[in-house]
Every structure is written in C-alpha cells, then in structure tokens.
Write a protein that holds these residues in place. Structure first.
Motif, PDB file in Angstrom:
ATOM      1  N   ALA A 139       0.571  -0.966   0.128  1.00 47.96           N
ATOM      2  CA  ALA A 139       0.226   0.182   0.291  1.00 47.96           C
ATOM      3  C   ALA A 139       0.873   1.217   0.431  1.00 47.96           C
ATOM      4  CB  ALA A 139      -1.192   0.697   1.690  1.00 47.96           C
ATOM      5  N   VAL A 140       1.484   1.730   1.126  1.00 51.46           N
ATOM      6  CA  VAL A 140       3.133   2.269   0.715  1.00 51.46           C
ATOM      7  C   VAL A 140       3.133   2.876  -0.888  1.00 51.46           C
ATOM      8  CG1 VAL A 140       4.767   3.372   1.308  1.00 51.46           C
ATOM      9  CG2 VAL A 140       3.121   2.250   3.402  1.00 51.46           C
ATOM     10  N   ASP A 141       3.770   1.572  -1.279  1.00 55.07           N
ATOM     11  CA  ASP A 141       4.457   1.596  -2.162  1.00 55.07           C
ATOM     12  C   ASP A 141       3.375   1.971  -3.613  1.00 55.07           C
ATOM     13  OD1 ASP A 141       6.477   0.914  -1.306  1.00 55.07           O
ATOM     14  OD2 ASP A 141       6.536  -1.293  -1.762  1.00 55.07           O
ATOM     15  N   THR A 142       2.270   1.554  -3.428  1.00 55.33           N
ATOM     16  CA  THR A 142       1.330   2.204  -4.795  1.00 55.33           C
ATOM     17  C   THR A 142       0.906   3.442  -4.277  1.00 55.33           C
ATOM     18  OG1 THR A 142       0.505  -0.085  -5.043  1.00 55.33           O
ATOM     19  CG2 THR A 142      -1.080   2.043  -5.356  1.00 55.33           C
ATOM     20  N   ALA A 143       0.602   3.623  -3.343  1.00 60.63           N
ATOM     21  CA  ALA A 143       0.234   5.827  -2.983  1.00 60.63           C
ATOM     22  C   ALA A 143       1.872   6.372  -2.913  1.00 60.63           C
ATOM     23  CB  ALA A 143       0.043   5.587  -1.552  1.00 60.63           C
ATOM     24  N   SER A 144       3.050   5.889  -2.853  1.00 56.11           N
ATOM     25  CA  SER A 144       4.300   6.742  -3.385  1.00 56.11           C
ATOM     26  C   SER A 144       3.662   6.756  -4.833  1.00 56.11           C
ATOM     27  CB  SER A 144       5.350   6.138  -2.497  1.00 56.11           C
ATOM     28  OG  SER A 144       6.476   6.940  -2.857  1.00 56.11           O
ATOM     29  N   GLY A 145       4.049   5.313  -5.106  1.00 58.68           N
ATOM     30  CA  GLY A 145       4.727   5.413  -6.895  1.00 58.68           C
ATOM     31  C   GLY A 145       3.208   6.425  -7.769  1.00 58.68           C
ATOM     32  N   GLN A 146       2.283   6.946  -7.049  1.00 59.98           N
ATOM     33  CA  GLN A 146       1.217   7.390  -7.794  1.00 59.98           C
ATOM     34  C   GLN A 146       1.085   8.771  -7.089  1.00 59.98           C
ATOM     35  OE1 GLN A 146      -1.024   6.608  -9.814  1.00 59.98           O
ATOM     36  NE2 GLN A 146       0.154   4.814 -10.271  1.00 59.98           N
ATOM     37  N   GLY A 147       2.364   9.616  -5.870  1.00 61.29           N
ATOM     38  CA  GLY A 147       2.234  10.328  -5.032  1.00 61.29           C
ATOM     39  C   GLY A 147       0.771  11.275  -4.459  1.00 61.29           C
ATOM     40  N   TRP A 148       0.113   9.586  -4.320  1.00 61.75           N
ATOM     41  CA  TRP A 148      -1.222  10.811  -3.050  1.00 61.75           C
ATOM     42  C   TRP A 148      -0.574  10.799  -2.400  1.00 61.75           C
ATOM     43  CZ3 TRP A 148      -4.229   5.581  -6.111  1.00 61.75           C
ATOM     44  CH2 TRP A 148      -4.841   5.895  -7.194  1.00 61.75           C
ATOM     45  N   ARG A 149      -0.354  11.980  -1.858  1.00 66.42           N
ATOM     46  CA  ARG A 149      -0.445  11.634  -0.076  1.00 66.42           C
ATOM     47  C   ARG A 149      -1.346  11.803   1.131  1.00 66.42           C
ATOM     48  NH1 ARG A 149       3.595  16.549  -0.660  1.00 66.42           N
ATOM     49  NH2 ARG A 149       2.186  17.783  -1.729  1.00 66.42           N
ATOM     50  N   ARG A 150      -2.164  11.587   1.045  1.00 66.09           N
ATOM     51  CA  ARG A 150      -3.250  11.331   1.831  1.00 66.09           C
ATOM     52  C   ARG A 150      -3.447   9.896   2.713  1.00 66.09           C
ATOM     53  NH1 ARG A 150      -7.933  14.339   3.526  1.00 66.09           N
ATOM     54  NH2 ARG A 150      -7.407  15.074   1.689  1.00 66.09           N
ATOM     55  N   PRO A 151      -3.090   8.977   0.863  1.00 67.63           N
ATOM     56  CA  PRO A 151      -2.920   7.726   1.820  1.00 67.63           C
ATOM     57  C   PRO A 151      -1.686   7.024   1.362  1.00 67.63           C
ATOM     58  CG  PRO A 151      -3.701   7.562  -0.621  1.00 67.63           C
ATOM     59  CD  PRO A 151      -3.685   9.060  -0.294  1.00 67.63           C
ATOM     60  N   LEU A 152      -0.387   8.089   1.416  1.00 71.73           N
ATOM     61  CA  LEU A 152       0.696   7.681   2.229  1.00 71.73           C
ATOM     62  C   LEU A 152       1.246   8.129   3.365  1.00 71.73           C
ATOM     63  CD1 LEU A 152       3.581   6.623   1.670  1.00 71.73           C
ATOM     64  CD2 LEU A 152       3.871   8.781   0.527  1.00 71.73           C
ATOM     65  N   LEU A 153       0.563   8.984   3.432  1.00 73.33           N
ATOM     66  CA  LEU A 153       0.399   9.633   5.057  1.00 73.33           C
ATOM     67  C   LEU A 153      -0.216   8.511   6.122  1.00 73.33           C
ATOM     68  CD1 LEU A 153       0.400  12.989   5.291  1.00 73.33           C
ATOM     69  CD2 LEU A 153       2.279  11.958   5.956  1.00 73.33           C
ATOM     70  N   ALA A 154      -0.747   8.337   5.500  1.00 72.52           N
ATOM     71  CA  ALA A 154      -2.540   6.867   6.229  1.00 72.52           C
ATOM     72  C   ALA A 154      -1.387   5.775   6.327  1.00 72.52           C
ATOM     73  CB  ALA A 154      -3.184   6.620   5.922  1.00 72.52           C
ATOM     74  N   TRP A 155      -0.546   4.826   5.428  1.00 69.08           N
ATOM     75  CA  TRP A 155      -0.399   4.047   5.891  1.00 69.08           C
ATOM     76  C   TRP A 155       1.192   3.622   6.209  1.00 69.08           C
ATOM     77  CZ3 TRP A 155      -2.492  -0.393   4.756  1.00 69.08           C
ATOM     78  CH2 TRP A 155      -4.277  -0.266   4.266  1.00 69.08           C
ATOM     79  N   LEU A 156       1.489   5.051   5.724  1.00 68.04           N
ATOM     80  CA  LEU A 156       3.151   5.123   6.926  1.00 68.04           C
ATOM     81  C   LEU A 156       2.875   5.196   8.111  1.00 68.04           C
ATOM     82  CD1 LEU A 156       5.198   7.741   4.276  1.00 68.04           C
ATOM     83  CD2 LEU A 156       5.578   5.270   4.874  1.00 68.04           C
TER      84      LEU A 156
END
Length: 226
Positions: A174-191
C-alpha cells in the motif's frame, strides 16, 4: 492537479456512468461528461490531500447527477467517494450512500457492505473483479499486487486493514502504491500504520526512518539543507 488518466482507473471501480467518453459511440450528454470530469477531479484532489477542492468538485458532480433523477448513479458516486476514504484508511461509515441504499442495485449494496467490512459471502460475486479477487484471497499481498488499478489496490488493502488482515507485506504494498502515484493522503496514512508497528516492536531504527519519511511527505522543506 493530476487527473486519473485512464477510463478504466477510478471509474472502473463501480462502472460509474458507463461513459461514452471511453468509447467511440455518439457524443455523451453534457451532464455525463461534467459528472465524469468532476468525479475524477474530486477523487484526485482527495488523494492528493486537498479537501477543499475535493468538496467543490464532488458537489459539482452531485449537481450534474441529480439532474438525471437517478438514485443509482448518485449511489455509485457516493460509493466512489467512500472508496477513496477507505484507500486512505479513513474508516468511517459511508453516510452519503445509506439514504440511497433502498433504491440502489444489489451490486452497489454489496460494494457498500464490502467497504464497511460486512460483505456477505453470497454477495462476493457482485463485487467488481479486482475487489472480488482480493476478497477471495484474504490477506494475500501477492493477490493485492496483482490488481492493476492503483486505487482499487489501495481500497482492497484498506478493507484488509479494517478486517485486521493486513500483513506487513500488505502495508508495504500500500505504501509503495500510494508513493508511486504521488497520493499524499493515503501515503501518510499507511506510513503512520507502519510507524505504529515499528514503535510497538521497539524497532527504533525503522521508526526513526519512518518519521523522517512522514515529515518529508508532510513538508517538502523538511528534506532540504539549511
């Protein structure tokens, strides 16, 4: 703002409007094109962390859909909005959908139950193909990675997390996917979930690394030199 570029990305999640814009048929009605564009922008804004734009664009989409008097289309739009929240681990009730549930088709009711972690086994066949495969696989990170659409993948991960079935491999995907898309909100949540696990396991090195990454994601200037 980065728009979701493929007709089969976000809109495939619920086959939202069966838009002619994705085909070669007659020109789609104005309401259809406006609703499609507004929903794309709303979802993109939410995932990028811009709640103000998301609210404006979703209101525009609702206005266009309401002109049809079709509760099924409105239900799908509400579910798409809720799906973006599940992808970002905002695990709240899908309040916009519930008033529409009595008139919603069976597939939309099943999808709402899926997002809420309450899907009945007999309704699994009603889910979109990516979610059906993920639901059948349980907590299989490989099955999650096999979902080609990034948002569908994050939604599936969010449902796994809600059910307490998200393994460290699922979290990392999930982190890799959010990061790859540049989706800040889900990236922060999963991190943030990864950070909680690192702190719980007393892994100070991993926790420190995750805090730095979170700080950089929240504030790009955090990674610059004085």
């Amino acid at each position: 703002m980065r728009l979701l570029s493929r007709c089969l990305s976000v809109l495939s999640l619920l086959s939202l409007l069966s838009l002619a814009a994705c085909g070669s048929g007659p020109k789609a009605p104005d309401w259809q094109m406006e609703a499609k564009t507004a929903m794309e922008r709303a979802v993109a804004a939410y995932l990028e962390g811009n709640s103000r734009v998301e609210a404006q664009e979703f209101a525009r989409a609702r206005s266009e859909l309401s002109s049809t008097g079709r509760s099924d289309l409105m239900a799908r739009a509400e579910l798409l909005r809720c799906a973006s929240r599940v992808a970002s681990l905002v695990l709240e009730p899908c309040a916009g959908f519930e008033p529409l549930r009595p008139d919603a088709p069976a597939a939309e009711r099943a999808y709402a139950d899926y997002l809420a972690g309450q899907l009945q086994p007999q309704d699994m066949a009603l889910l979109p193909a990516p979610q059906r495969a993920a639901a059948a696989a349980g907590a299989d990170a490989a099955a999650l990675k096999a979902i080609s659409d990034p948002l569908s993948q994050l939604v599936a991960a969010g449902v796994m997390f809600r059910a307490g079935r998200a393994s460290p491999a699922v979290l990392q995907q999930a982190v890799d996917t959010a990061s790859g898309q540049g989706w800040r909100r889900p990236l922060l949540a999963w991190l943030g979930v990864q950070l909680q696990l690192a702190e719980k396991g007393a892994d100070t090195e991993a926790a420190a690394r995750l805090r730095r990454r979170i700080a950089l994601t929240q504030n790009p200037a955090a990674g610059s030199k004085p």
